[in-house]
Write a protein that holds these residues in place. Sequence first.
Motif, short mmCIF file in Angstrom:
data_model
loop_
_atom_site.label_atom_id
_atom_site.label_comp_id
_atom_site.label_asym_id
_atom_site.label_seq_id
_atom_site.Cartn_x
_atom_site.Cartn_y
_atom_site.Cartn_z
N GLN A 126 -66.45 36.69 42.89
CA GLN A 126 -67.89 36.93 42.81
C GLN A 126 -68.70 35.68 43.13
OE1 GLN A 126 -68.53 38.64 38.96
NE2 GLN A 126 -67.59 40.60 39.53
N ARG A 127 -68.11 34.51 42.98
CA ARG A 127 -68.82 33.26 43.26
C ARG A 127 -68.74 32.85 44.72
NH1 ARG A 127 -66.34 31.48 38.18
NH2 ARG A 127 -64.85 30.30 39.42
N ILE A 128 -67.95 33.55 45.52
CA ILE A 128 -67.87 33.24 46.95
C ILE A 128 -69.18 33.65 47.60
CG2 ILE A 128 -66.71 33.78 49.14
CD1 ILE A 128 -64.17 34.31 47.49
N PRO A 129 -69.84 32.73 48.31
CA PRO A 129 -71.12 33.08 48.93
C PRO A 129 -70.93 34.09 50.05
CG PRO A 129 -70.46 30.86 49.57
CD PRO A 129 -69.46 31.34 48.56
N GLU A 130 -71.98 34.86 50.28
CA GLU A 130 -71.97 35.85 51.36
C GLU A 130 -71.84 35.13 52.71
OE1 GLU A 130 -74.78 39.47 53.09
OE2 GLU A 130 -75.55 38.12 51.56
N SER A 131 -71.08 35.71 53.59
CA SER A 131 -70.92 35.17 54.94
C SER A 131 -72.27 35.19 55.65
CB SER A 131 -69.91 36.02 55.72
OG SER A 131 -70.08 35.85 57.11
N ALA A 132 -72.67 34.05 56.21
CA ALA A 132 -73.94 33.99 56.95
C ALA A 132 -73.91 34.94 58.15
CB ALA A 132 -74.20 32.55 57.41
N THR A 133 -72.76 35.05 58.79
CA THR A 133 -72.64 35.96 59.94
C THR A 133 -72.90 37.40 59.51
OG1 THR A 133 -71.02 34.48 60.94
CG2 THR A 133 -71.09 36.74 61.77
N MET A 134 -72.27 37.80 58.41
CA MET A 134 -72.47 39.17 57.93
C MET A 134 -73.89 39.39 57.44
SD MET A 134 -69.71 40.59 58.71
CE MET A 134 -70.01 42.18 57.97
N LYS A 135 -74.49 38.38 56.82
CA LYS A 135 -75.86 38.50 56.34
C LYS A 135 -76.82 38.74 57.51
CE LYS A 135 -79.12 36.16 53.30
NZ LYS A 135 -79.32 34.99 52.43
N ILE A 136 -76.63 38.00 58.59
CA ILE A 136 -77.48 38.17 59.77
C ILE A 136 -77.24 39.54 60.40
CG2 ILE A 136 -77.91 37.31 62.11
CD1 ILE A 136 -77.34 34.48 60.96
N ALA A 137 -75.98 39.97 60.46
CA ALA A 137 -75.66 41.28 61.03
C ALA A 137 -76.31 42.39 60.20
CB ALA A 137 -74.15 41.48 61.09
N ASP A 138 -76.27 42.25 58.87
CA ASP A 138 -76.91 43.24 58.00
C ASP A 138 -78.43 43.26 58.20
OD1 ASP A 138 -74.44 43.91 56.97
OD2 ASP A 138 -74.69 42.76 55.11
N MET A 139 -79.02 42.08 58.38
CA MET A 139 -80.47 42.01 58.62
C MET A 139 -80.82 42.72 59.93
SD MET A 139 -81.21 38.06 57.41
CE MET A 139 -82.76 37.98 58.27
N ALA A 140 -80.02 42.48 60.97
CA ALA A 140 -80.27 43.12 62.26
C ALA A 140 -80.14 44.64 62.14
CB ALA A 140 -79.30 42.58 63.31
N ALA A 141 -79.12 45.10 61.41
CA ALA A 141 -78.93 46.55 61.23
C ALA A 141 -80.11 47.16 60.48
CB ALA A 141 -77.62 46.80 60.46
N LYS A 142 -80.62 46.46 59.48
CA LYS A 142 -81.77 46.95 58.71
C LYS A 142 -82.99 47.06 59.63
CE LYS A 142 -84.53 45.94 54.57
NZ LYS A 142 -85.85 46.03 55.19
N LEU A 143 -83.24 46.03 60.42
CA LEU A 143 -84.39 46.05 61.33
C LEU A 143 -84.25 47.18 62.36
CD1 LEU A 143 -84.88 42.21 61.80
CD2 LEU A 143 -86.39 43.78 60.55
#
Length: 99
Positions: A12-29
């Motif tokens: 749970q302490r592992i930070p979210e992957s920046a790549t996946m975070k950006i991909a999720d943002m793009a999918a949301k948009l």
Amino acid sequence: MNPNRVIASRVQRIPESATMKIADMAAKLRSEGRDIIGFSLGEPDFETPENIRKAAKTALDRGETHYTQGSGIPELREAIAEKLKKMRITSTSVRPMCS
């Protein structure tokens, strides 16, 4: 102490992957109707060509399901070098760049 709980809290302490975070943002948009060109995951915007899918299936049927050696498949390296030679990119070699 339950060892599964220790592993879970560490995970749970592992930070979210920046790549996946950006991909999720793009999918949301995109879901909001925005015209987005995503450069995060390296996914092509076209289907894999049929000849490549057939070659992949054939390789799987031959049992080619494991990692290759670090320098790659020798026959593939030779084929790439030959193609580049035909394209007049002659400074190619099949030998590994690092040894």
